[in-house]
Design a protein around this motif. Structure first.
Motif, mmCIF file in Angstrom:
data_model
loop_
_atom_site.group_PDB
_atom_site.id
_atom_site.type_symbol
_atom_site.label_atom_id
_atom_site.label_comp_id
_atom_site.label_asym_id
_atom_site.label_seq_id
_atom_site.Cartn_x
_atom_site.Cartn_y
_atom_site.Cartn_z
ATOM 1 N N ILE A 62 -13.392 -85.216 111.225
ATOM 2 C CA ILE A 62 -13.421 -86.261 110.209
ATOM 3 C C ILE A 62 -14.315 -85.785 109.071
ATOM 4 C CG2 ILE A 62 -14.013 -88.670 109.704
ATOM 5 C CD1 ILE A 62 -13.655 -89.213 112.732
ATOM 6 N N GLY A 64 -15.937 -86.321 105.515
ATOM 7 C CA GLY A 64 -16.278 -87.367 104.582
ATOM 8 C C GLY A 64 -15.852 -87.029 103.164
ATOM 9 N N LYS A 121 -14.777 -93.049 105.843
ATOM 10 C CA LYS A 121 -15.061 -91.688 105.380
ATOM 11 C C LYS A 121 -15.303 -91.605 103.877
ATOM 12 C CE LYS A 121 -10.198 -90.161 105.282
ATOM 13 N NZ LYS A 121 -9.259 -89.173 105.863
ATOM 14 N N LEU A 124 -18.859 -91.437 103.636
ATOM 15 C CA LEU A 124 -19.475 -90.437 104.509
ATOM 16 C C LEU A 124 -19.743 -89.139 103.748
ATOM 17 C CD1 LEU A 124 -20.160 -90.418 107.590
ATOM 18 C CD2 LEU A 124 -17.998 -89.196 107.930
ATOM 19 N N THR A 127 -19.401 -83.924 107.696
ATOM 20 C CA THR A 127 -18.290 -83.857 108.648
ATOM 21 C C THR A 127 -18.761 -84.285 110.028
ATOM 22 O OG1 THR A 127 -17.255 -82.046 107.422
ATOM 23 C CG2 THR A 127 -16.598 -82.309 109.721
#
Length: 402
Positions: A62, A64, A121, A124, A127
């Motif tokens: 994931i 950001g 994200k 964010l 990662t």
């Protein structure tokens, strides 16, 4: 970032996932369908992932919207070869296999954390890696080493790694975390003792392997009581004895199997050395022989002091003052220790005690279960730990000055 609200919106899904994983357990190295279920949920969430680590392991990524450091969150996914004895509506549908260590919950909570992090994200910076590890119960080999060897972190090396474990000795709403040793070195050994067989009525013509084994077992306990520093914890346990063929035949050989638990590497080496000396020496003095096969297992799970403080602060922010009480470490073994040899991080416990039970069933018990109210807490903790760790790393705080 409002993590709590986002987790609560996903709570029913986390519970449903946990129950699905619970009904279809797969033991170490056989987690093919579990891996597919994880991948299906990641597909549903639109989270990018890679597969093939330790065969069935999955790495989800994931990223950001803003640049930053990298944090890894790990969940183990395998079950145990145990026949479930619970009576709830989602008991294991696989005979002789059960999620008796909470890995079903770990997997569901990490997917929940992933859902929230993917949703947020845009806020964010950095990662977050979601590591779904197989074969944690396959001691002393485990799946962590193989995932690392297969390059799980080659493309996305983490700056810190975190994992949590269901803990029935803590009530829901409490987190167990401490700096330094959290779990112990978990080694295995087999001692094969050989004597000379013969008729039970004529022992003078034999070397009784059972009598030799008895002396070896007694002597092994003196390593801890008389050779080890009393201030350094150690356990030597014989868990299995196999020997003899008939009531009136003196045994020719006996096999002892057991485990050694320590925190300190010097203590580990001492026990390993003394075990061989005692077994061989006693057997030889009684006209037999002994062979020791000692397998170094999982290393002690050693929490980084700085990151332990971050997790403790996170727990008290999420759950309130006193949510992270002082705890003692466990002698249980944990494959996450392999990750902590390579990367700084923390392994912490999630309180899952069932309030209605007078006596909690321990991990690996056929009646082990959790209070599912802990699932949202665990997902929130993993999410918030990742967010806080990224904020700390991105701020450039000197972890040596904390």
């Amino acid at each position: 970032m409002n993590v709590k609200e986002a987790v609560l919106a996903y709570e029913d899904r986390i519970v449903a996932l946990r129950r699905e994983f619970h009904q279809y357990p797969e033991v170490s190295t056989e987690e093919a369908e579990t891996s597919k279920r994880i991948q299906a949920e990641l597909d549903r969430l639109g989270i990018f992932y890679q597969t093939g680590f330790a065969d069935t392991g999955v790495l989800a990524v994931i990223e950001g919207a803003h640049p930053g450091k990298t944090v890894a969150l790990r969940a183990d996914i395998d079950a145990l070869p145990i026949e479930e004895k619970n009576q709830h509506t989602f008991v294991s549908k696989v005979p002789g296999k059960m999620h008796a260590c909470g890995h079903d919950a770990h997997t569901a909570m990490l997917l929940g954390a992933g859902a929230v992090l993917a949703e947020k994200k845009a806020e964010l910076a950095g990662t977050v890696l979601l590591v779904f590890q197989p074969a944690e119960e396959n001691a002393p080999v485990g799946g962590a080493d193989q995932m690392i060897a297969d390059g799980v972190f080659d493309e996305y090396p983490p700056d810190a790694v975190f994992a949590q474990h269901c803990w029935p000795d803590l009530p829901v709403g409490q987190i167990g975390v401490r700096p330094g040793a959290m779990m112990g070195n978990s080694d295995r050994f087999t001692i094969t003792i050989r004597g000379r067989s013969g008729h039970a009525s004529m022992p003078h013509q034999t070397a009784d392997a059972i009598v030799i084994a008895n002396q070896v077992i007694s002597a092994l306990q003196t390593i801890v009581s008389r050779n080890a520093d009393p201030l350094k914890s150690a356990v030597v346990t014989i868990g299995k004895i196999d020997g003899g063929s008939r009531y009136n035949v003196i045994a020719e050989h006996v096999t002892l199997e057991g485990t050694v638990r320590t925190y300190d590497e010097a203590m580990r080496a001492l026990i390993k050395s003394k075990m061989t000396d005692l077994a061989e020496g006693i057997a030889q003095s009684m006209d037999g022989s002994a062979e020791v096969d000692y397998l170094d297992g999982y290393p002690a799970t050693m929490n980084d002091p700085f990151w332990s403080g971050v997790v403790k602060d996170t727990a008290e922010t999420v759950l309130g003052d006193g949510a992270a009480p002082e705890i003692e470490p466990s002698m249980g073994g944990e494959d996450f220790g392999k990750f902590l040899l390579e990367y700084p991080g923390v392994y912490f416990w999630l309180g899952t005690a069932i309030a209605s039970r007078d006596v909690q069933k321990p991990l690996h018990d056929p009646e082990f279960d959790i209070d599912e109210k802990a699932l949202a807490i665990g997902a929130e903790m993993m999410t918030q730990v990742a967010v806080n760790a990224l904020m700390t790393l991105n701020a450039g705080e000197d972890i040596n000055e904390r």
